[in-house]
Motif scaffolding. Structure first.
Motif, PDB file in Angstrom:
ATOM      1  N   ARG A  11       5.362   1.997   1.974  1.00  0.00           N
ATOM      2  CA  ARG A  11       6.701   1.518   2.304  1.00  0.00           C
ATOM      3  C   ARG A  11       7.551   1.514   1.043  1.00  0.00           C
ATOM      4  NH1 ARG A  11       3.042  -0.620   5.347  1.00  0.00           N
ATOM      5  NH2 ARG A  11       3.376  -1.051   7.554  1.00  0.00           N
ATOM      6  N   ALA A  12       8.788   2.010   1.167  1.00  0.00           N
ATOM      7  CA  ALA A  12       9.727   1.989   0.049  1.00  0.00           C
ATOM      8  C   ALA A  12      11.084   1.525   0.553  1.00  0.00           C
ATOM      9  CB  ALA A  12       9.852   3.373  -0.583  1.00  0.00           C
ATOM     10  N   ALA A  13      11.655   0.539  -0.123  1.00  0.00           N
ATOM     11  CA  ALA A  13      12.987   0.039   0.209  1.00  0.00           C
ATOM     12  C   ALA A  13      14.035   1.038  -0.286  1.00  0.00           C
ATOM     13  CB  ALA A  13      13.196  -1.324  -0.437  1.00  0.00           C
ATOM     14  N   PRO A  14      15.269   0.963   0.209  1.00  0.00           N
ATOM     15  CA  PRO A  14      16.332   1.831  -0.305  1.00  0.00           C
ATOM     16  C   PRO A  14      16.449   1.711  -1.825  1.00  0.00           C
ATOM     17  CG  PRO A  14      17.081   0.696   1.662  1.00  0.00           C
ATOM     18  CD  PRO A  14      15.757   0.095   1.314  1.00  0.00           C
ATOM     19  N   GLY A  15      16.526   2.855  -2.509  1.00  0.00           N
ATOM     20  CA  GLY A  15      16.628   2.860  -3.955  1.00  0.00           C
ATOM     21  C   GLY A  15      15.321   2.617  -4.680  1.00  0.00           C
ATOM     22  N   GLU A  16      14.186   2.706  -3.972  1.00  0.00           N
ATOM     23  CA  GLU A  16      12.895   2.383  -4.568  1.00  0.00           C
ATOM     24  C   GLU A  16      11.987   3.612  -4.634  1.00  0.00           C
ATOM     25  OE1 GLU A  16       9.472  -1.105  -4.184  1.00  0.00           O
ATOM     26  OE2 GLU A  16      10.605  -0.533  -2.394  1.00  0.00           O
ATOM     27  N   LYS A  17      11.154   3.658  -5.676  1.00  0.00           N
ATOM     28  CA  LYS A  17      10.113   4.678  -5.819  1.00  0.00           C
ATOM     29  C   LYS A  17       8.759   3.981  -5.858  1.00  0.00           C
ATOM     30  CE  LYS A  17       8.407   8.349  -8.913  1.00  0.00           C
ATOM     31  NZ  LYS A  17       8.704   9.161 -10.123  1.00  0.00           N
ATOM     32  N   ILE A  18       7.852   4.429  -5.008  1.00  0.00           N
ATOM     33  CA  ILE A  18       6.506   3.860  -4.931  1.00  0.00           C
ATOM     34  C   ILE A  18       5.497   4.898  -5.406  1.00  0.00           C
ATOM     35  CG2 ILE A  18       4.735   2.968  -3.367  1.00  0.00           C
ATOM     36  CD1 ILE A  18       7.053   1.061  -3.733  1.00  0.00           C
ATOM     37  N   LYS A  19       4.588   4.493  -6.277  1.00  0.00           N
ATOM     38  CA  LYS A  19       3.415   5.302  -6.643  1.00  0.00           C
ATOM     39  C   LYS A  19       2.195   4.533  -6.148  1.00  0.00           C
ATOM     40  CE  LYS A  19       4.574   5.337 -11.003  1.00  0.00           C
ATOM     41  NZ  LYS A  19       4.481   5.563 -12.465  1.00  0.00           N
ATOM     42  N   ASP A  20       1.551   5.054  -5.127  1.00  0.00           N
ATOM     43  CA  ASP A  20       0.443   4.320  -4.509  1.00  0.00           C
ATOM     44  C   ASP A  20      -0.429   5.312  -3.759  1.00  0.00           C
ATOM     45  OD1 ASP A  20      -1.186   2.252  -3.702  1.00  0.00           O
ATOM     46  OD2 ASP A  20       0.411   1.068  -2.783  1.00  0.00           O
ATOM     47  N   TYR A  21      -1.463   4.800  -3.103  1.00  0.00           N
ATOM     48  CA  TYR A  21      -2.373   5.644  -2.348  1.00  0.00           C
ATOM     49  C   TYR A  21      -2.088   5.530  -0.861  1.00  0.00           C
ATOM     50  CZ  TYR A  21      -5.000   6.398  -6.598  1.00  0.00           C
ATOM     51  OH  TYR A  21      -5.365   6.762  -7.866  1.00  0.00           O
ATOM     52  N   LEU A  22      -1.982   6.696  -0.211  1.00  0.00           N
ATOM     53  CA  LEU A  22      -1.820   6.753   1.234  1.00  0.00           C
ATOM     54  C   LEU A  22      -3.199   6.691   1.875  1.00  0.00           C
ATOM     55  CD1 LEU A  22      -0.082   7.322   3.802  1.00  0.00           C
ATOM     56  CD2 LEU A  22      -0.467   9.771   3.352  1.00  0.00           C
ATOM     57  N   THR A  23      -3.407   5.700   2.722  1.00  0.00           N
ATOM     58  CA  THR A  23      -4.663   5.620   3.473  1.00  0.00           C
ATOM     59  C   THR A  23      -4.412   6.117   4.895  1.00  0.00           C
ATOM     60  OG1 THR A  23      -4.216   3.320   4.094  1.00  0.00           O
ATOM     61  CG2 THR A  23      -5.495   3.692   2.099  1.00  0.00           C
ATOM     62  N   LEU A  24      -5.376   6.849   5.405  1.00  0.00           N
ATOM     63  CA  LEU A  24      -5.269   7.438   6.739  1.00  0.00           C
ATOM     64  C   LEU A  24      -6.452   6.971   7.583  1.00  0.00           C
ATOM     65  CD1 LEU A  24      -4.383  11.088   5.649  1.00  0.00           C
ATOM     66  CD2 LEU A  24      -2.783   9.379   6.552  1.00  0.00           C
ATOM     67  N   PRO A  25      -6.236   6.709   8.862  1.00  0.00           N
ATOM     68  CA  PRO A  25      -7.338   6.247   9.719  1.00  0.00           C
ATOM     69  C   PRO A  25      -8.504   7.229   9.705  1.00  0.00           C
ATOM     70  CG  PRO A  25      -5.220   6.020  10.846  1.00  0.00           C
ATOM     71  CD  PRO A  25      -4.949   6.793   9.588  1.00  0.00           C
ATOM     72  N   SER A  26      -9.694   6.723   9.597  1.00  0.00           N
ATOM     73  CA  SER A  26     -10.957   7.466   9.659  1.00  0.00           C
ATOM     74  C   SER A  26     -11.164   8.440   8.494  1.00  0.00           C
ATOM     75  CB  SER A  26     -11.106   8.227  10.997  1.00  0.00           C
ATOM     76  OG  SER A  26     -10.324   9.403  11.030  1.00  0.00           O
ATOM     77  N   ILE A  27     -10.274   8.384   7.484  1.00  0.00           N
ATOM     78  CA  ILE A  27     -10.412   9.260   6.315  1.00  0.00           C
ATOM     79  C   ILE A  27     -10.938   8.434   5.146  1.00  0.00           C
ATOM     80  CG2 ILE A  27      -9.220  10.796   4.719  1.00  0.00           C
ATOM     81  CD1 ILE A  27      -9.418  11.805   7.650  1.00  0.00           C
ATOM     82  N   GLU A  28     -12.061   8.852   4.589  1.00  0.00           N
ATOM     83  CA  GLU A  28     -12.706   8.092   3.521  1.00  0.00           C
ATOM     84  C   GLU A  28     -11.859   8.045   2.254  1.00  0.00           C
ATOM     85  OE1 GLU A  28     -16.688   8.686   0.750  1.00  0.00           O
ATOM     86  OE2 GLU A  28     -16.734   9.375   2.842  1.00  0.00           O
ATOM     87  N   GLU A  29     -11.264   9.182   1.883  1.00  0.00           N
ATOM     88  CA  GLU A  29     -10.533   9.267   0.632  1.00  0.00           C
ATOM     89  C   GLU A  29      -9.105   8.744   0.777  1.00  0.00           C
ATOM     90  OE1 GLU A  29     -13.889  11.774   0.820  1.00  0.00           O
ATOM     91  OE2 GLU A  29     -12.066  11.970   2.024  1.00  0.00           O
ATOM     92  N   LYS A  30      -8.574   8.222  -0.328  1.00  0.00           N
ATOM     93  CA  LYS A  30      -7.169   7.829  -0.396  1.00  0.00           C
ATOM     94  C   LYS A  30      -6.389   8.936  -1.093  1.00  0.00           C
ATOM     95  CE  LYS A  30      -8.279   2.896  -0.748  1.00  0.00           C
ATOM     96  NZ  LYS A  30      -8.142   1.663  -1.587  1.00  0.00           N
ATOM     97  N   LEU A  31      -5.168   9.190  -0.607  1.00  0.00           N
ATOM     98  CA  LEU A  31      -4.361  10.289  -1.132  1.00  0.00           C
ATOM     99  C   LEU A  31      -3.289   9.734  -2.071  1.00  0.00           C
ATOM    100  CD1 LEU A  31      -5.724  11.449   1.443  1.00  0.00           C
ATOM    101  CD2 LEU A  31      -3.631  12.760   1.836  1.00  0.00           C
ATOM    102  N   PRO A  32      -3.286  10.115  -3.370  1.00  0.00           N
ATOM    103  CA  PRO A  32      -2.216   9.668  -4.257  1.00  0.00           C
ATOM    104  C   PRO A  32      -0.863  10.163  -3.739  1.00  0.00           C
ATOM    105  CG  PRO A  32      -3.477  11.439  -5.264  1.00  0.00           C
ATOM    106  CD  PRO A  32      -4.214  11.042  -4.031  1.00  0.00           C
ATOM    107  N   ALA A  33       0.148   9.297  -3.834  1.00  0.00           N
ATOM    108  CA  ALA A  33       1.445   9.626  -3.243  1.00  0.00           C
ATOM    109  C   ALA A  33       2.585   9.073  -4.089  1.00  0.00           C
ATOM    110  CB  ALA A  33       1.541   9.070  -1.825  1.00  0.00           C
ATOM    111  N   PHE A  34       3.671   9.820  -4.099  1.00  0.00           N
ATOM    112  CA  PHE A  34       4.956   9.354  -4.608  1.00  0.00           C
ATOM    113  C   PHE A  34       5.888   9.248  -3.404  1.00  0.00           C
ATOM    114  CE2 PHE A  34       3.000  11.851  -7.971  1.00  0.00           C
ATOM    115  CZ  PHE A  34       3.205  11.098  -9.117  1.00  0.00           C
ATOM    116  N   LEU A  35       6.490   8.082  -3.205  1.00  0.00           N
ATOM    117  CA  LEU A  35       7.412   7.867  -2.095  1.00  0.00           C
ATOM    118  C   LEU A  35       8.749   7.441  -2.680  1.00  0.00           C
ATOM    119  CD1 LEU A  35       7.217   7.880   1.070  1.00  0.00           C
ATOM    120  CD2 LEU A  35       7.042   5.389   0.930  1.00  0.00           C
ATOM    121  N   LEU A  36       9.789   8.252  -2.434  1.00  0.00           N
ATOM    122  CA  LEU A  36      11.115   7.964  -2.960  1.00  0.00           C
ATOM    123  C   LEU A  36      12.096   7.783  -1.813  1.00  0.00           C
ATOM    124  CD1 LEU A  36       9.842  10.449  -5.023  1.00  0.00           C
ATOM    125  CD2 LEU A  36      11.794   9.600  -6.318  1.00  0.00           C
ATOM    126  N   ASN A  37      12.757   6.643  -1.804  1.00  0.00           N
ATOM    127  CA  ASN A  37      13.764   6.333  -0.793  1.00  0.00           C
ATOM    128  C   ASN A  37      15.103   6.221  -1.508  1.00  0.00           C
ATOM    129  OD1 ASN A  37      15.198   5.495   1.422  1.00  0.00           O
ATOM    130  ND2 ASN A  37      13.954   3.690   1.847  1.00  0.00           N
TER     131      ASN A  37
END
Length: 316
Positions: A11-37
């Protein structure tokens, strides 16, 4: 008016950049992600790298794009997944997911109850692809692949999607742009296009070697697309490209040794010998002959070849 942007667990608020891991159902690994709003409304764009875990130049390019952007620059929203297939990345697995031995870029739109690669494709499509307006998927030569840079868009019956995808594919400073008519089923860009989302693949770098030059080429191409969409402010650069309508793949039907007779970038004629397959005693089992006149865009550089492995591809 911009609102909070949610992509799966991120989740990213307006004007925010998030660097975090995307977790997906039933997927063992976490995906590094950049989210820019961005602070202003605009298109939603996904940049992918690492669908194939050993295509390091594309992974580096996606990561650097994600790291370099700030929400104050962005009119719209951007999500960057630089390592979309972490299991393959850390296993150094050529082509396939290390657990089910399936090629993720042949599995889309996936299967919620399927094998590892099928589930990963399903959740990427459901939770990420369907939340964006445009998809840029970065690739390159895997550990046993030599290639010249090229981009691909899917030839769909939806003229609006087709036109937008072709335009995106043309915005990299590369010589060859391919309009693919379903020769690669289960691909990211084909799956997206058939769902009404303009999407492309851009390929640069080869043989599992990190190339700074080709990483910059991919980064610049991504930013050029973002300029063209109005997501970033900047001048759109146009390049002269050769448009190709046939992407002619050749595969082995034999387990043995592969001796190519051509190099990437070579122009070949119909009927020309492209290489030969031999048995383990050096005896020629089969000569591979060109079906078309065109340019060698992709070539497997491994001596060891398994049944049904790709050998090369000619653009015509």
């Amino acid at each position: 008016m911009t609102v909070q942007w949610e992509i799966g667990s991120l989740r990213a608020a307006p004007g925010e950049k998030i660097k975090d891991y995307l977790t997906l159902p039933s997927i063992e690994e976490k995906l590094p992600a950049f989210l820019l709003n961005g602070s202003e409304d605009g298109p939603r764009v996904l940049v992918l790298g690492g669908i194939h875990g050993c295509e390091y130049t594309s992974i580096d390019a996606a990561q650097k794009v994600g790291a370099s952007l700030e929400p104050t620059q962005v009119k719209g929203k951007i999500i960057v997944l630089p390592i979309a297939n972490p299991a393959s990345f850390y296993a150094r697995s050529i082509y396939v997911h290390p657990r089910d031995k399936k090629n993720l870029n042949r599995m889309f739109p996936g299967n919620q109850n399927g094998t590892d690669a099928e589930r990963l494709a399903y959740w990427l499509n459901e939770l990420v692809f369907k939340q964006v307006d445009y998809i840029i998927d970065l690739h390159g030569g895997d550990m046993i692949e030599a290639l010249v840079p090229f981009s691909i868009y899917h030839v769909t019956e939806d003229e609006k999607v087709l036109t937008a995808s072709k335009e995106m594919a043309s915005l990299f400073e590369i010589d060859y742009v391919i309009g693919s008519s379903g020769q690669v089923p289960g691909s990211t860009y084909g799956c997206a296009a058939e769902q009404g989302i303009p999407a492309i693949i851009a390929e640069a770098g080869q043989q599992g070697i990190l190339s700074e030059e080709h990483s910059v080429l991919l980064q610049d191409g991504v930013k050029n697309i973002l300029f063209s969409l109005g997501v970033l402010e900047g001048e759109v650069k146009k390049s002269e490209s050769t448009y190709i309508s046939v992407f002619d793949w050749y595969r082995s039907d034999f387990k043995g040794l592969w001796y190519p007779a051509v190099l990437i970038g070579d122009t070949v004629k119909k009927g020309q010998v492209l290489g030969k397959l031999t048995n383990e005693f050096g005896e020629t089992v089969k000569e591979v002959v060109s079906h078309t006149e065109g340019v060698v865009l992709f070539l497997v550089s491994s001596l060891a070849i398994n049944d049904n492995d790709p050998l090369l591809a000619v653009g015509a």
